[in-house]
Design an enzyme around this catalytic site. Structure first.
Site, mmCIF file in Angstrom:
data_model
loop_
_atom_site.group_PDB
_atom_site.id
_atom_site.type_symbol
_atom_site.label_atom_id
_atom_site.label_comp_id
_atom_site.label_asym_id
_atom_site.label_seq_id
_atom_site.Cartn_x
_atom_site.Cartn_y
_atom_site.Cartn_z
ATOM 1 N N TYR A 51 -22.255 -119.819 -72.919
ATOM 2 C CA TYR A 51 -21.641 -120.185 -71.521
ATOM 3 C C TYR A 51 -21.814 -118.980 -70.658
ATOM 4 O O TYR A 51 -21.210 -117.738 -71.361
ATOM 5 C CB TYR A 51 -20.337 -120.588 -71.547
ATOM 6 C CG TYR A 51 -20.152 -122.180 -70.958
ATOM 7 C CD1 TYR A 51 -20.519 -122.292 -69.558
ATOM 8 C CD2 TYR A 51 -19.842 -123.276 -71.788
ATOM 9 C CE1 TYR A 51 -20.473 -123.458 -69.000
ATOM 10 C CE2 TYR A 51 -20.023 -124.398 -71.311
ATOM 11 C CZ TYR A 51 -20.231 -124.604 -69.983
ATOM 12 O OH TYR A 51 -20.118 -125.830 -69.414
ATOM 13 N N GLU A 53 -21.084 -118.593 -66.806
ATOM 14 C CA GLU A 53 -21.078 -118.754 -65.508
ATOM 15 C C GLU A 53 -20.689 -117.663 -64.719
ATOM 16 O O GLU A 53 -20.162 -116.887 -65.161
ATOM 17 C CB GLU A 53 -19.667 -119.765 -65.361
ATOM 18 C CG GLU A 53 -20.162 -121.317 -65.349
ATOM 19 C CD GLU A 53 -18.848 -122.030 -65.343
ATOM 20 O OE1 GLU A 53 -18.069 -121.553 -64.735
ATOM 21 O OE2 GLU A 53 -18.853 -123.194 -65.968
ATOM 22 N N THR A 223 -40.443 -124.501 -58.207
ATOM 23 C CA THR A 223 -40.209 -124.660 -59.567
ATOM 24 C C THR A 223 -40.605 -123.704 -60.514
ATOM 25 O O THR A 223 -41.721 -123.044 -60.030
ATOM 26 C CB THR A 223 -41.059 -126.150 -59.848
ATOM 27 O OG1 THR A 223 -42.246 -126.156 -59.734
ATOM 28 C CG2 THR A 223 -40.242 -127.235 -59.365
ATOM 29 N N LYS A 226 -44.385 -125.637 -63.028
ATOM 30 C CA LYS A 226 -45.903 -126.464 -62.386
ATOM 31 C C LYS A 226 -46.881 -125.239 -62.610
ATOM 32 O O LYS A 226 -47.427 -124.981 -63.838
ATOM 33 C CB LYS A 226 -45.845 -126.927 -61.065
ATOM 34 C CG LYS A 226 -44.757 -128.122 -60.882
ATOM 35 C CD LYS A 226 -44.418 -128.576 -59.760
ATOM 36 C CE LYS A 226 -43.349 -129.812 -59.720
ATOM 37 N NZ LYS A 226 -42.848 -130.357 -58.384
HETATM 38 C C1 LIG Z 1 -41.679 -130.905 -58.033
HETATM 39 C C2 LIG Z 1 -41.143 -130.619 -56.722
HETATM 40 C C3 LIG Z 1 -39.947 -130.509 -56.475
HETATM 41 C C4 LIG Z 1 -38.812 -130.628 -57.396
HETATM 42 O O1 LIG Z 1 -38.710 -130.265 -58.834
HETATM 43 P P1 LIG Z 1 -37.905 -130.910 -59.686
HETATM 44 O O2 LIG Z 1 -37.788 -129.804 -60.691
HETATM 45 O O3 LIG Z 1 -38.747 -131.991 -60.139
HETATM 46 O O4 LIG Z 1 -36.539 -131.200 -59.425
HETATM 47 C C5 LIG Z 1 -39.352 -129.932 -55.323
HETATM 48 N N1 LIG Z 1 -40.237 -129.791 -54.381
HETATM 49 C C6 LIG Z 1 -41.549 -129.799 -54.461
HETATM 50 C C7 LIG Z 1 -42.634 -129.731 -53.242
HETATM 51 C C8 LIG Z 1 -42.113 -130.239 -55.509
HETATM 52 O O5 LIG Z 1 -43.422 -130.590 -55.788
#
Ligand SMILES: *Cc1c(COP(=O)(O)O)cnc(C)c1O
Length: 429
Positions: A51, A53, A223, A226
């Site tokens: 933890y 925070e 994110t 990706k």
């Molecule tokens: C994937 C994505 C998000 C959100 O990501 P999560 O981790 O799935 O909440 C936000 N904005 C855009 C443009 C995305 O492609």
């Protein structure tokens, strides 16, 4: 490493089957990627127990001296990667990062402007099924029918009419470079703040393969899982921190607070509790990987591969939204091929090719059926596949979509897909 197998064989078996699925099929979902073993080791490690925070040096719990070092490394590496003045590495996801920015810059009912979901935007950019459309007064802008690119004539007139507080640029199915500079002009013309959501192209931005928003946008979210190829999570950045324009002062000193301080407070305690320290440490590992020269080579290959796919699809008579791609993603309108996105997703799944159906701009079909598919190269490029494999994959996809009831054909393609995948292992177990 047989703990799970011994203590919970049922779930171990599920994990194993997912590993086999990932190894033996072609992952074309544009938002997915394969992290390194090093990232997974950190994400699966003991920091999940802690933890913490608060922020490094200012925690509400004891025993944080080691995780503090991990979070500081994540911050330092991220600042270096994007040339950012301020970063926050705690958002649990991209959606949480966006929520934190909205709650810092806006009050409920304020006007926001984002790209329509059906035109390539994201749920968190003002969709009515999402908090962003429910808490804020959301106005959507669109792409132009002719070019498939953001229609700046429309966005300028919408901005003048609705006077947004915040304009959001970026999306989830936009194949072209995000036009940060043009958006800045629109934002300045109406005194709006400009947020870039680079969740999709952030890996390409980090290496300069995609233009950077840092100079043009007040705040940037992304994110980490990706094209950036890290663990699942979110981040917030600013090219340059600035004094908050809402007059919030620090109670004791009376000093005007910086926007960075407000964003930090919105993330925690505003919308999150304990940070996922194992994920933050894994983000640090991924940022370290992205700083190496090999990662630039990887992102260049991602784009080369997407362009090779686009070229092959066009040769076969497919209609690509915007006529091609600058990035890792293609959006294909299947209307002229007489197959829906839903049907294509379904039969391609049977050939071992995983992707998602997707609305295309001005789609006449529902989001559950759709007229299009979205195709991305980040994951298969991580496996080491190149342009000749891309062209082969497109040929298989075309064969299946051109003969969409032929189950025998799907089984034959599946064998070939499995064979190709076995030549490009993801993880050397
Ligand atoms: C994937 C994505 C998000 C959100 O990501 P999560 O981790 O799935 O909440 C936000 N904005 C855009 C443009 C995305 O492609």
């Amino acid at each position: 490493m047989n703990h799970l197998e011994n203590s919970d064989p049922e779930l171990f078996h599920i994990l194993e089957r997912e590993a086999v699925r990932e190894e033996s099929t072609l992952e074309l979902i544009a938002s997915e990627n394969f992290t390194s073993e090093a990232v997974m080791e950190m994400a699966g490690g003991v920091m999940t127990n802690k933890y913490a925070e608060g922020y490094p040096g200012k925690r509400y719990y004891g025993g944080c001296e080691v995780v503090d070092e991990a979070e500081n490394m994540a911050r330092d590496r991220l600042k270096k990667l994007f040339d950012a003045d301020y970063v926050n590495v705690q958002p649990h996801s991209g959606s949480q990062a966006n929520m934190a920015v909205f709650m810092t810059f806006l009050k409920p009912g304020d006007v926001i402007m984002g790209l329509d979901l059906a035109h390539g935007g994201h749920l968190t950019h003002g969709s009515m099924v999402n908090f962003s459309g429910q808490l804020y007064n959301s106005i959507s802008y669109h792409v132009s029918k002719e070019t498939g690119r953001v229609d700046f004539d429309e966005i300028k007139s919408l901005a003048l009419e609705h006077k947004p507080k915040l304009i959001i640029c970026g999306g989830s199915a936009y194949p072209r470079f995000i036009e940060f500079e043009d958006f800045r002009e629109v934002a300045d013309s109406v005194g709006a703040y400009l947020m870039a959501d680079i969740a999709h192209p952030s890996g390409l931005v980090a290496t300069g393969v995609h233009p950077s928003p840092m100079k043009y946008c007040d705040v940037i979210t992304s994110t980490t899982h990706k094209t950036l190829r890290g663990p699942r999570g979110g981040i917030i950045m600013m090219g340059k921190d600035f004094e908050n324009p809402w007059g919030k002062v620090a109670p004791k000193s009376g000093r005007v607070k910086m926007v960075s301080e407000l964003i930090d407070a919105t993330v925690m305690p505003g919308i999150q509790g304990g940070p996922l320290m194992h994920v933050i440490a894994a983000k640090a590992v991924a940022f370290g990987e992205a700083l190496r020269p090999e990662f630039r080579g990887y992102t260049e290959s991602v784009v080369k591969n997407a362009k090779a796919m686009a070229d092959e699809f066009i040769k076969l008579g497919y209609d690509l939204v915007s006529g091609g791609t600058d990035t890792h993603v293609l959006l294909i309108d299947l209307t002229n091929k007489n197959i829906t996105g839903k049907h294509a997703e379904n039969i391609l799944g049977k050939t071992g090719i995983t992707l998602n159906k997707n609305m295309v701009p001005f789609d006449v079909k529902s989001p559950f059926v759709t007229s299009g598919i979205r195709v991305g190269t980040p994951a298969i490029t991580t496996r080491g596949m190149g342009e000749s494999e891309m062209r082969q994959v497109v040929k298989w996809m075309d064969k299946a979509m051109s003969d969409p009831e032929n189950e025998n054909l799907f089984s034959n393609i599946l064998l070939e897909v499995n064979d190709l995948c076995s030549n490009f292992p993801i993880y050397k177990h």
